[in-house]
Structures are given as structure tokens and as C-alpha cells.
Write a protein that holds these residues in place. Structure first.
Motif, PDB file in Angstrom:
ATOM      1  N   ARG A 195       0.827  -1.210   0.000  1.00  0.00           N
ATOM      2  CA  ARG A 195       0.000   0.000   0.000  1.00  0.00           C
ATOM      3  C   ARG A 195       0.858   1.255   0.000  1.00  0.00           C
ATOM      4  O   ARG A 195       1.812   1.374   0.759  1.00  0.00           O
ATOM      5  N   GLN A 196       0.480   2.199  -0.863  1.00  0.00           N
ATOM      6  CA  GLN A 196       1.180   3.475  -0.949  1.00  0.00           C
ATOM      7  C   GLN A 196       0.289   4.587  -0.406  1.00  0.00           C
ATOM      8  O   GLN A 196      -0.926   4.555  -0.552  1.00  0.00           O
ATOM      9  N   GLU A 197       0.918   5.566   0.206  1.00  0.00           N
ATOM     10  CA  GLU A 197       0.183   6.663   0.830  1.00  0.00           C
ATOM     11  C   GLU A 197      -0.650   7.425  -0.201  1.00  0.00           C
ATOM     12  O   GLU A 197      -0.216   7.633  -1.336  1.00  0.00           O
ATOM     13  N   ASN A 198      -1.842   7.816   0.181  1.00  0.00           N
ATOM     14  CA  ASN A 198      -2.755   8.610  -0.653  1.00  0.00           C
ATOM     15  C   ASN A 198      -3.232   7.860  -1.903  1.00  0.00           C
ATOM     16  O   ASN A 198      -3.591   8.488  -2.903  1.00  0.00           O
ATOM     17  N   THR A 199      -3.206   6.529  -1.857  1.00  0.00           N
ATOM     18  CA  THR A 199      -3.698   5.736  -2.973  1.00  0.00           C
ATOM     19  C   THR A 199      -4.941   4.973  -2.540  1.00  0.00           C
ATOM     20  O   THR A 199      -4.954   4.361  -1.471  1.00  0.00           O
ATOM     21  N   SER A 200      -5.968   4.996  -3.361  1.00  0.00           N
ATOM     22  CA  SER A 200      -7.229   4.338  -3.014  1.00  0.00           C
ATOM     23  C   SER A 200      -7.126   2.823  -3.161  1.00  0.00           C
ATOM     24  O   SER A 200      -6.291   2.302  -3.907  1.00  0.00           O
ATOM     25  N   THR A 201      -7.998   2.132  -2.453  1.00  0.00           N
ATOM     26  CA  THR A 201      -8.126   0.696  -2.596  1.00  0.00           C
ATOM     27  C   THR A 201      -9.593   0.348  -2.818  1.00  0.00           C
ATOM     28  O   THR A 201     -10.472   1.204  -2.707  1.00  0.00           O
ATOM     29  N   SER A 202      -9.855  -0.912  -3.143  1.00  0.00           N
ATOM     30  CA  SER A 202     -11.208  -1.334  -3.495  1.00  0.00           C
ATOM     31  C   SER A 202     -11.389  -2.794  -3.107  1.00  0.00           C
ATOM     32  O   SER A 202     -10.416  -3.564  -3.082  1.00  0.00           O
ATOM     33  N   ILE A 203     -12.639  -3.175  -2.797  1.00  0.00           N
ATOM     34  CA  ILE A 203     -12.949  -4.579  -2.539  1.00  0.00           C
ATOM     35  C   ILE A 203     -14.434  -4.809  -2.793  1.00  0.00           C
ATOM     36  O   ILE A 203     -15.273  -3.989  -2.445  1.00  0.00           O
ATOM     37  N   HIS A 204     -14.763  -5.924  -3.448  1.00  0.00           N
ATOM     38  CA  HIS A 204     -16.161  -6.338  -3.561  1.00  0.00           C
ATOM     39  C   HIS A 204     -16.653  -6.717  -2.168  1.00  0.00           C
ATOM     40  O   HIS A 204     -15.953  -7.416  -1.430  1.00  0.00           O
ATOM     41  N   HIS A 205     -17.881  -6.316  -1.830  1.00  0.00           N
ATOM     42  CA  HIS A 205     -18.286  -6.425  -0.427  1.00  0.00           C
ATOM     43  C   HIS A 205     -19.778  -6.711  -0.289  1.00  0.00           C
ATOM     44  O   HIS A 205     -20.612  -6.014  -0.856  1.00  0.00           O
ATOM     45  N   LYS A 256      -8.431   5.623   1.635  1.00  0.00           N
ATOM     46  CA  LYS A 256      -9.662   5.695   0.850  1.00  0.00           C
ATOM     47  C   LYS A 256     -10.012   4.297   0.358  1.00  0.00           C
ATOM     48  O   LYS A 256      -9.218   3.664  -0.342  1.00  0.00           O
ATOM     49  N   THR A 257     -11.194   3.824   0.736  1.00  0.00           N
ATOM     50  CA  THR A 257     -11.574   2.439   0.462  1.00  0.00           C
ATOM     51  C   THR A 257     -12.931   2.404  -0.216  1.00  0.00           C
ATOM     52  O   THR A 257     -13.924   2.883   0.340  1.00  0.00           O
ATOM     53  N   LEU A 258     -12.973   1.839  -1.417  1.00  0.00           N
ATOM     54  CA  LEU A 258     -14.220   1.671  -2.150  1.00  0.00           C
ATOM     55  C   LEU A 258     -14.784   0.289  -1.830  1.00  0.00           C
ATOM     56  O   LEU A 258     -14.174  -0.730  -2.177  1.00  0.00           O
ATOM     57  N   LEU A 259     -15.914   0.247  -1.148  1.00  0.00           N
ATOM     58  CA  LEU A 259     -16.637  -0.996  -0.923  1.00  0.00           C
ATOM     59  C   LEU A 259     -17.684  -1.125  -2.017  1.00  0.00           C
ATOM     60  O   LEU A 259     -18.569  -0.276  -2.135  1.00  0.00           O
ATOM     61  N   VAL A 260     -17.606  -2.198  -2.789  1.00  0.00           N
ATOM     62  CA  VAL A 260     -18.397  -2.290  -4.017  1.00  0.00           C
ATOM     63  C   VAL A 260     -19.555  -3.273  -3.859  1.00  0.00           C
ATOM     64  O   VAL A 260     -19.363  -4.412  -3.449  1.00  0.00           O
ATOM     65  N   HIS A 261     -20.725  -2.821  -4.193  1.00  0.00           N
ATOM     66  CA  HIS A 261     -22.012  -3.528  -4.234  1.00  0.00           C
ATOM     67  C   HIS A 261     -22.795  -3.370  -2.928  1.00  0.00           C
ATOM     68  O   HIS A 261     -23.840  -2.746  -2.918  1.00  0.00           O
ATOM     69  N   ASN A 262     -22.355  -4.009  -1.824  1.00  0.00           N
ATOM     70  CA  ASN A 262     -22.965  -3.766  -0.511  1.00  0.00           C
ATOM     71  C   ASN A 262     -24.461  -4.066  -0.477  1.00  0.00           C
ATOM     72  O   ASN A 262     -25.199  -3.477   0.316  1.00  0.00           O
ATOM     73  N   THR A 263     -24.902  -4.974  -1.315  1.00  0.00           N
ATOM     74  CA  THR A 263     -26.336  -5.256  -1.428  1.00  0.00           C
ATOM     75  C   THR A 263     -26.926  -5.748  -0.114  1.00  0.00           C
ATOM     76  O   THR A 263     -28.085  -5.471   0.193  1.00  0.00           O
ATOM     77  N   MET A 264     -26.123  -6.469   0.664  1.00  0.00           N
ATOM     78  CA  MET A 264     -26.612  -7.069   1.898  1.00  0.00           C
ATOM     79  C   MET A 264     -26.239  -6.269   3.132  1.00  0.00           C
ATOM     80  O   MET A 264     -26.513  -6.700   4.253  1.00  0.00           O
ATOM     81  N   SER A 265     -25.631  -5.113   2.979  1.00  0.00           N
ATOM     82  CA  SER A 265     -25.162  -4.352   4.137  1.00  0.00           C
ATOM     83  C   SER A 265     -26.330  -3.825   4.962  1.00  0.00           C
ATOM     84  O   SER A 265     -27.265  -3.220   4.437  1.00  0.00           O
ATOM     85  N   THR A 266     -26.244  -4.041   6.256  1.00  0.00           N
ATOM     86  CA  THR A 266     -27.273  -3.602   7.190  1.00  0.00           C
ATOM     87  C   THR A 266     -26.866  -2.283   7.838  1.00  0.00           C
ATOM     88  O   THR A 266     -25.724  -1.814   7.689  1.00  0.00           O
ATOM     89  N   THR A 267     -27.788  -1.700   8.579  1.00  0.00           N
ATOM     90  CA  THR A 267     -27.466  -0.482   9.332  1.00  0.00           C
ATOM     91  C   THR A 267     -26.280  -0.716  10.254  1.00  0.00           C
ATOM     92  O   THR A 267     -25.385   0.129  10.370  1.00  0.00           O
ATOM     93  N   GLU A 268     -26.247  -1.887  10.905  1.00  0.00           N
ATOM     94  CA  GLU A 268     -25.142  -2.191  11.811  1.00  0.00           C
ATOM     95  C   GLU A 268     -23.819  -2.273  11.060  1.00  0.00           C
ATOM     96  O   GLU A 268     -22.794  -1.740  11.520  1.00  0.00           O
ATOM     97  N   ASP A 269     -23.828  -2.918   9.887  1.00  0.00           N
ATOM     98  CA  ASP A 269     -22.609  -2.988   9.068  1.00  0.00           C
ATOM     99  C   ASP A 269     -22.121  -1.589   8.714  1.00  0.00           C
ATOM    100  O   ASP A 269     -20.922  -1.284   8.813  1.00  0.00           O
ATOM    101  N   LEU A 355     -11.554   8.164  -6.198  1.00  0.00           N
ATOM    102  CA  LEU A 355     -10.477   7.743  -7.102  1.00  0.00           C
ATOM    103  C   LEU A 355      -9.263   8.676  -7.060  1.00  0.00           C
ATOM    104  O   LEU A 355      -8.245   8.387  -7.689  1.00  0.00           O
ATOM    105  N   GLY A 356      -9.385   9.796  -6.367  1.00  0.00           N
ATOM    106  CA  GLY A 356      -8.263  10.718  -6.239  1.00  0.00           C
ATOM    107  C   GLY A 356      -8.130  11.713  -7.362  1.00  0.00           C
ATOM    108  O   GLY A 356      -7.042  12.248  -7.608  1.00  0.00           O
TER     109      GLY A 356
END
Length: 397
Positions: A195-205, A256-269, A355-356
Motif C-alpha cells: 500500500r502506498q500513501e494517498n492511494t485508493s483501494t477497493s474490494i467487492h463487499h 480511501k476504500t471503495l466498498l463495491v455492491h454492498n447489497t446485503m449491508s445492514t445499518t449495523e454494518d 479515485l483521487g
């Protein structure tokens, strides 16, 4: 200098919505001034746009390299069957792949998209990206399918792909984990070390119920998926918590983290993740969610928690088109309480920040070069998108 006047300008900035204003740009597309129409002398040559103007849009999640798979996978199969189809059908002649990538990028450009968060597992899209027609943050995806012994090999594969993409002001890049159910603890560590400073990351979630069940208990349809491909799960110990906890345990809380989709994410999540990292961006791909599993996230949950939301298209393997306006129309169709102001913020400045690229793109402000897009068919009185709305670039630059 060109001048453009519109009855409504959605700036996606602190200026909000500006009625009857004029945007002045230079020959390279940089905004010089924004002022009310009444302040300009009659001698000023102003182009009158009869429709709403907004900034160029950001496609926060795409798989450009899968563009050749348009129409190959039936809709409504569910995520597990969809992944199986991708794995077994993605190979094709390189010329077919390259032509499809070029056509897909042209489609995005035509539809008013100026920047893309693009997932790459191979180098097939790099030649097109190098042409510099659009801004890209390429997320080179790594996964070892929970076999930690394979983590070094899989990480080095991703690193090799990463090194083949030349970075520039228009081409950012990072190595990212695929999903909580496909990346071992060891591989998470290797990715974090890169990981590099000030660089975004992403994950399907949290894209499907099966994800939470697998991560927490090592049960359900994903177990059958792994075993069906001869993949041992002996090295995976279930987490005992939903997939969101695996994200929080293994990813950086200051990135900076992109969480992608999140269809099942609840209020608690959502509450837990927002407390963990204030630089999280919740990326929704509504038409892809409908294409694959025929369901959408509950957007009100994100709005209630003041979460930062972005919009993506996913790939042409899981969508009918690459058009952020169509995604906004879909959201407003199925969840009509989501306001136009929210949607435009999600489609522009939030994606640019994620995305910066927000120093140049994402909002109509003096000093930026966001690209200008007019929306034909926008209801100026109700301030709503019509189902037949069309985005077109005001393209002098």
C-alpha cells in the motif's frame, strides 16, 4: 472563451444548484468563471443550453476487460452462477477483447463519463488506457481463494500486472483484494505491505447472502463453489462475523476504500464500517445488481448514516450498457426517495474523491476541468430524471 448558459446547473459543489447561470471555460476546458446570466453584457456570445448541466460523471466501478462478454451470461442467475460463467467463458481472441474494450470506452465517453475506477486481472485494457482519453484508477485485483500457501504466487502475479501499467496524472493504480471470501489473511498482509500513501483501494463487499454465511461459518453456496473447482478450504477458518468485519480486520483504517455492491449491508454494518474508517466510499452498481441477483441495496440506510456513496456500472458481462445516467434513473425508479441532488453527488464529486481525481474533476468550480454534460429529458420543474433522459457531452475540449 466559450460561454454556456443553462436554466439549471447542478454544480456538485457547495454552490449547489444554480438557476440561469453562465459557465465560462477556456480552450482547454478549465472553468474560468460562473456567474448569473444577468451580469453579462448583451454583446457576450453565449451558447444557450436548454437542458440541465452537470459535471462529467465518474464510473466508480467497472471491469473494462470483460467488455467482450456482453450478452454472454444470462441475467438472474445469482452471483455464484455468474462467477462460474466468468471463470469458464472469459477467454477469447485478443483482437476481439481489444475491440470490445475500445468500443466500451467510446460508449462511456459518449455517455458523459470522464473517469473510471477499473478492475484489472490481466493487462488487456492497458493499451487503451495509455491513450489518455479518460482518467482511470486501475485496481489490480489479487485473490488466492483462501489458500494461504498460494498467497505469495498470487500476489506476485498481481504485482507483475501492476508493474506493466505506466502510471500518470490520468492513470493511477493500486493492488487490491478481490473480496472477503476470496483473499486469505496472508494475501491481505502482502497487499497491505504494498500500500502506498494517498492511494485508493477497493474490494467487492457483501454482494450476496452466501458471502456473509461463508465468511462467518464456512457454509453455504460458496463452499460448494470452491469444492466444485477442486479448491480445498482446509486453510480457511471461519471468521464468526459478517464479511464487513473481515474488511475491518484486514484493511487499513486510514485509506480511501471503495466498498463495491454492498447489497446485503445492514445499518449495523454501515455504522461499524463508518466508525472504523471515515474515508470509506460505498459504491453501488444498481443495474448489475438487478442483472445478477434482481435486488438492490437499501439506499436510505446510507443516506441516514451520511455515508459517501458512488455509482458504478460493473461490466458489460453484468449490465446492458456502461452509462452512469442509466444507473441514476434506475435508483430513482425503484427508490424514489433518493433525491436528484444525492444522485448527482454520488455520480460525480464522490467518485472523483474516491479515485483521487477531485482536484480536477467531479464538480463545476472555477479552476477545475470536470467536463460539462447536458441532460436531455430532465424535468426542470420537478427536478427529476425522466426514464428517457439522455446525457450528452458539451465537448469542446
Amino acid at each position: 472563451m466559450p460561454y454556456f448558459k443553462s436554466p439549471l446547473i447542478y454544480t456538485a459543489s457547495t454552490k449547489g444548484i444554480l438557476p440561469d447561470h453562465v459557465i465560462e471555460i477556456d480552450d482547454e476546458g478549465k472553468i474560468i468563471s460562473i456567474d448569473h446570466f444577468s451580469r453579462y453584457p448583451a454583446s457576450t456570445t453565449i451558447t444557450h443550453i436548454p437542458n440541465m448541466i452537470m459535471p462529467g460523471m465518474v464510473n466508480a466501478h467497472c471491469h473494462l476487460e470483460l467488455s467482450h462478454m456482453k450478452g454472454r451470461i444470462a441475467s438472474g442467475t445469482g452471483l455464484i452462477e455468474f462467477i462460474k460463467s466468468i471463470v469458464t467463458q472469459r477467454n477469447a481472441d485478443i483482437n476481439e477483447i481489444q475491440n470490445a474494450i475500445q468500443t466500451a470506452e467510446a460508449e462511456m465517453y459518449k455517455n458523459g463519463i470522464v473517469a473510471v475506477g477499473d478492475i484489472s486481472n490481466v493487462i488487456d485494457s492497458f493499451e487503451q488506457k495509455a491513450k489518455g482519453r479518460m482518467y482511470y484508477h486501475t485496481f489490480v485485483e489479487a485473490f488466492d481463494l483462501m489458500v494461504s500457501d498460494n498467497a505469495p504466487v498470487e500476489y506476485n502475479k498481481s504485482l507483475s500486472i501492476y508493474n506493466k501499467l505506466k502510471s500518470s496524472d490520468r492513470n493511477k493504480k493500486s493492488i487490491v483484494p478481490h473480496a472477503p471470501y476470496s483473499v486469505s489473511d496472508t494475501l491481505f498482509s502482502l497487499i497491505n505491505n504494498h500500500r502506498q500513501e494517498n492511494t485508493s483501494t477497493s474490494i467487492h463487499h457483501q454482494e450476496t447472502e452466501a458471502e456473509n454465511l461463508f465468511v462467518s461459518e464456512k457454509k453455504g453456496a460458496l463452499v460448494d463453489f470452491f469444492l466444485g473447482f477442486g479448491i480445498s478450504l482446509d486453510q480457511y477458518t471461519p471468521h464468526g462475523e459478517p464479511a464487513s468485519h473481515r474488511v475491518m480486520d484486514h484493511m487499513a483504517s486510514n485509506q480511501k476504500t471503495l466498498l463495491v455492491h454492498n447489497t446485503m449491508s445492514t445499518t449495523e454494518d454501515i455504522k461499524d464500517i463508518e466508525a472504523w474508517n471515515r474515508e470509506v466510499y460505498w459504491v453501488t452498481c444498481p443495474n448489475a445488481n438487478l442483472y445478477i441477483e434482481n435486488r438492490l441495496p437499501q439506499y436510505k440506510l446510507w443516506i441516514d448514516e451520511k455515508a459517501k456513496v458512488c455509482i458504478g456500472t460493473d461490466s458489460l458481462a453484468s449490465n446492458w450498457q456502461l452509462n452512469i445516467l442509466e444507473e441514476m434513473i434506475t435508483i430513482q425508479k425503484y427508490q424514489s426517495d433518493v433525491s436528484t441532488e444525492n444522485l448527482i453527488e454520488w455520480a460525480t464529486i464522490n467518485g472523483a474523491k474516491a479515485l483521487g481525481f477531485d482536484d480536477l474533476l467531479g464538480s463545476i468550480e472555477v479552476g477545475k476541468s470536470p467536463g460539462l454534460v447536458q441532460i436531455d429529458g430532465f424535468d426542470l420543474r420537478a427536478k427529476r430524471f425522466d426514464k428517457y433522459s439522455v446525457a450528452s457531452r458539451i465537448d469542446l475540449f
